[in-house]
Design a protein around this motif. Structure first.
Motif, PDB file in Angstrom:
ATOM      1  N   GLN A 142       0.863  -1.173   0.000  1.00  0.00           N
ATOM      2  CA  GLN A 142       0.000   0.000   0.000  1.00  0.00           C
ATOM      3  C   GLN A 142       0.909   1.235   0.000  1.00  0.00           C
ATOM      4  O   GLN A 142       1.225   1.761  -1.046  1.00  0.00           O
ATOM      5  CB  GLN A 142      -0.956  -0.049   1.186  1.00  0.00           C
ATOM      6  CG  GLN A 142      -2.073   0.956   1.045  1.00  0.00           C
ATOM      7  CD  GLN A 142      -3.218   0.662   1.991  1.00  0.00           C
ATOM      8  OE1 GLN A 142      -3.556  -0.482   2.254  1.00  0.00           O
ATOM      9  NE2 GLN A 142      -3.819   1.708   2.510  1.00  0.00           N
ATOM     10  N   GLY A 161       4.106   1.099   0.859  1.00  0.00           N
ATOM     11  CA  GLY A 161       5.364   0.582   0.330  1.00  0.00           C
ATOM     12  C   GLY A 161       6.541   0.610   1.273  1.00  0.00           C
ATOM     13  O   GLY A 161       7.603   0.087   0.951  1.00  0.00           O
ATOM     14  N   CYS A 181       7.130  -0.906   4.103  1.00  0.00           N
ATOM     15  CA  CYS A 181       7.551  -2.198   4.653  1.00  0.00           C
ATOM     16  C   CYS A 181       7.927  -3.187   3.550  1.00  0.00           C
ATOM     17  O   CYS A 181       8.367  -4.293   3.840  1.00  0.00           O
ATOM     18  CB  CYS A 181       6.448  -2.796   5.522  1.00  0.00           C
ATOM     19  SG  CYS A 181       5.014  -3.342   4.565  1.00  0.00           S
ATOM     20  N   CYS A 213       0.049  -0.448   7.157  1.00  0.00           N
ATOM     21  CA  CYS A 213      -1.111  -0.293   6.276  1.00  0.00           C
ATOM     22  C   CYS A 213      -2.015  -1.521   6.340  1.00  0.00           C
ATOM     23  O   CYS A 213      -3.110  -1.505   5.793  1.00  0.00           O
ATOM     24  CB  CYS A 213      -0.670  -0.071   4.835  1.00  0.00           C
ATOM     25  SG  CYS A 213       0.339   1.396   4.612  1.00  0.00           S
ATOM     26  N   TYR A 247      -0.045  -9.051   0.498  1.00  0.00           N
ATOM     27  CA  TYR A 247       1.317  -9.591   0.489  1.00  0.00           C
ATOM     28  C   TYR A 247       1.279 -11.112   0.346  1.00  0.00           C
ATOM     29  O   TYR A 247       2.069 -11.693  -0.389  1.00  0.00           O
ATOM     30  CB  TYR A 247       2.064  -9.196   1.761  1.00  0.00           C
ATOM     31  CG  TYR A 247       2.632  -7.804   1.701  1.00  0.00           C
ATOM     32  CD1 TYR A 247       3.384  -7.386   0.595  1.00  0.00           C
ATOM     33  CD2 TYR A 247       2.432  -6.895   2.730  1.00  0.00           C
ATOM     34  CE1 TYR A 247       3.899  -6.108   0.527  1.00  0.00           C
ATOM     35  CE2 TYR A 247       2.955  -5.614   2.671  1.00  0.00           C
ATOM     36  CZ  TYR A 247       3.677  -5.230   1.571  1.00  0.00           C
ATOM     37  OH  TYR A 247       4.206  -3.970   1.498  1.00  0.00           O
TER      38      TYR A 247
HETATM   39  S1  FES Z   1       2.462  -1.082   2.887  1.00  0.00           S
HETATM   40 FE1  FES Z   1       2.488   0.581   4.257  1.00  0.00          FE
HETATM   41  S2  FES Z   1       3.495  -0.272   5.985  1.00  0.00           S
HETATM   42 FE2  FES Z   1       3.179  -1.978   4.736  1.00  0.00          FE
END
Ligand code: FES
Ligand SMILES: Cc1cc2nc3c(=O)[nH]c(=O)nc-3n(C[C@H](O)[C@H](O)[C@H](O)COP(=O)(O)OP(=O)(O)OC[C@H]3O[C@@H](n4cnc5c(N)ncnc54)[C@H](O)[C@@H]3O)c2cc1C
Ligand code: SF4
Ligand code: FES
Lengths: 329, 217
Positions: B162, B164, B166, B200, B206
């Motif tokens: 989302q 990005g 992480c 997020c 994932y």
């Molecule tokens: S995509 Fe936002 S913290 Fe994982």
């Protein structure tokens, strides 16, 4: 950001135990041992501990590995938690230890954190970990044991000024397997049973184990006694990853013709040391392994507990975990 | 005594900030940019040198500061302090900012890198403990012509991330999972990625990405 920076220290990387012992002896209280560093670096980053020198044990080959011996298994103190979790001998004979390992921290921490560091790690009381000068840190107050103190994670038993608990998931498993801890110092080697390795505030409020400055835990030996017994491990924590046990239970049970011949149960998160459930063991020993025995024995688990403001829930949690350990192993 | 519940670590330290640190704060971004542009960092001073007076050498027997690191298949010479974490070395000395630093406490996984085939939190690893082992970061995944690794592509195709932040960590955990277990179940994948937090909450996306990656490679 400045708060995340560790203060300066010298770093030593001895190649053998003799070198590490010499350094540890020379550095005294100014030195700090690290194995995987997963517990230690937090202390340094929070600047709650500021050693002048750090001795990295990770290059000492003789402290690695998991070996079969005539009397059981010898696990080097540097064996990682992942190695313990995945080792086929441990899984087939001492599953309670592999199961406990699988519940430690997170995959990344298990890949680096060692069994030695896991049993030597300091308590997780956050007042203490944030650098407050409480009893355990050498001061004269316990901030957790006050009317407003946040003590949901603290102890039910064995309070003596300090109400902190044993944080380790591996410790109760090692206690029920009757492991012995091999400790070296400059004078030689001594072994201490896992049960006696951990100490409460009544013995020494500033240490969690019998290890003294200048000593190194080199290996952990697991006797054949409980190999292949029936086992049980369960950990209850707020999240399945990262969080420490609110209460965990490890049990080893020898059963013949449905009768419990022998039994050991230990719980973490309820006392400063892994707590043996001696009365429950006595009740269960010699009885049929069934729901009734489990209920009777579990009823004794919390006897003598002195709950704090926010941890009354641990009483029924403890009783239920002991019940399941006996019934479902 | 302050209310202990609102205490913040370090509040009561008598120690002033090390000299040069406050001056450095304002120029941090410029410093990082310079490092990345030049790629040369061995002699960088300031930021990481808290508590080190210039010219102060190591005590006898302590680690040498100039070391070689094997990162993404290249040997990199770098000047590393005894108290420096791998995340710091990678990001601020080698310019490899794909590895993220978030909690700096081993509690989120943003800093996940692969060392000798196993995932590690680089924020919780002293660089000097890496030795001759090989380090792999998100930058090491792309092909020779810059094409994305199939795992990276699968994460894009499944709209995994989302925000990005992480994502590099999630991908590095996936790399190791699929090396050790090429056809994981969804539950095995969930467990393998359990050391990577996502603020997020894109966990299901994932997992879809991991399962697709397992199909294509
Ligand atoms: S995509 Fe936002 S913290 Fe994982
Ligand atoms: C976010 C997070 C979550 C965690 N969750 C859990 C959890 O759920 N369950 C759990 O059990 N643990 C947990 N831990 C603690 C940590 O993962 C384990 O304790 C780990 O196994 C520590 O091992 P290490 O080698 O990295 O320890 P280190 O940090 O290297 O050492 C820890 C302590 O032990 C001493 N020490 C280490 N090795 C020796 C030795 N051979 N001889 C004498 N002293 C030694 C060190 O001086 C230090 O004081 C967590 C840690 C973090 C950061
Ligand atoms: S419980 Fe122990 S460690 Fe925590 S504040 Fe009280 S004395 Fe300190
Ligand atoms: S930054 Fe390393 S785990 Fe969060």
């Amino acid at each position: 950001m400045a708060k995340d920076m560790m203060t300066r220290f010298e770093l030593y990387q001895p190649a053998d135990i003799a070198g590490a012992l010499e350094l540890a002896g020379k550095l005294g209280p100014d030195g700090w041992l690290i194995a995987g560093g997963q517990d230690s670096l937090d202390w340094f980053k929070d600047r709650a501990k500021r050693p002048g020198a750090v001795v990295d044990l990770s290059r000492i080959e003789s402290m690695r590995g998991i070996r079969e011996t005539d009397s059981g298994l010898e696990i080097g103190a540097l064996a990682t938690v992942t190695e313990i979790e995945e080792n086929t001998l441990i899984k087939s004979r001492y599953a309670v230890l592999a199961d406990a390992a699988s519940r430690v921290a997170s995959p990344q921490i298990r890949n680096v954190g060692t069994i030695g560091g896991n049993v030597c790690q300091d308590t997780r009381c956050w007042y203490y970990r944030s650098g407050i000068d409480c009893y355990r840190a050498g001061g004269s107050t316990c901030y957790a044991d006050t009317p407003e103190g946040m003590n949901r994670e603290h102890c039910l038993f064995g309070a003596d000024r300090c109400v902190a608990v044993s944080p380790s998931d591996l410790a109760p498993a090692l206690v029920v397997l009757d492991a012995s801890m091999v400790i070296q110092n400059k004078a030689g080697e001594r072994t201490v049973s896992a049960q006696d390795f951990f100490i409460g505030p009544d013995t020494d409020i500033e240490r969690m184990t019998v290890i003294e400055a200048g000593e190194i835990l080199t290996a952990i030996r697991i006797p054949n006694t409980w190999a292949g017994a029936r086992f049980y491990f369960e950990k209850v924590a707020d999240r399945n990853t990262w969080d420490f046990a609110l209460v965990n239970v490890a049990a080893a049970i020898q059963v013949e013709n449905d009768i419990i011949q022998d039994i050991r149960i230990a719980c973490g998160g309820v006392e400063c040391v892994p707590r043996r459930m001696s009365v429950a063991e006595d009740i269960a020993r010699g009885s049929a392994k069934n729901e009734e025995t489990a209920r009777l024995a579990a009823g004794s688990a919390a006897r003598g507990a002195v709950p704090l403001n926010y941890n009354h829930f641990k009483i029924s949690l403890l009783e239920n975990l002991v019940l399941r350990a006996i019934r479902d192993s | 005594m302050k209310d202990p519940t609102t205490y913040f670590p370090g509040d009561s330290l008598n120690e002033a900030d090390p000299p040069g640190l406050s001056a450095f704060r304002s120029s941090r971004r410029a410093f990082i940019k310079g490092v990345i542009a030049s790629g040369a960092v061995a002699a960088s001073s300031g930021y990481l040198l808290s508590g080190c007076a210039p010219g102060e050498g190591p005590a006898a027997g302590s680690v040498e500061r100039l070391i070689s690191l094997n990162v993404n298949g290249r040997i990199r010479r770098v000047d590393v302090l005894p108290n420096e974490t791998l995340a710091m070395t990678l990001r601020y000395k080698l310019g490899l900012t794909g590895t993220k630093l978030a909690c700096d406490r081993g509690e989120c996984g943003a800093c996940t890198v692969v060392i000798d085939g196993m995932t590690n939190y680089s924020c919780s690893t002293l660089t000097h403990t890496v030795g001759s082992r090989s380090v792999r970061t998100i930058e090491g995944l792309e092909g020779p012509d810059g094409e994305l690794h199939p795992i990276q592509q699968a994460f894009i195709d499944e709209l995994g991330p989302q925000c990005g932040f992480c994502t590099p960590g999630q991908i590095m955990s996936t790399v190791v999972l699929l090396e050790r277990n090429p056809k994981p179940t969804r539950d095995e994948a969930r467990r393998a990625l359990s050391g990577n937090l996502c603020r997020c909450g894109a966990y299901d996306h994932y997992l879809n990405s991991v399962m697709r990656a397992a199909e294509v490679i």
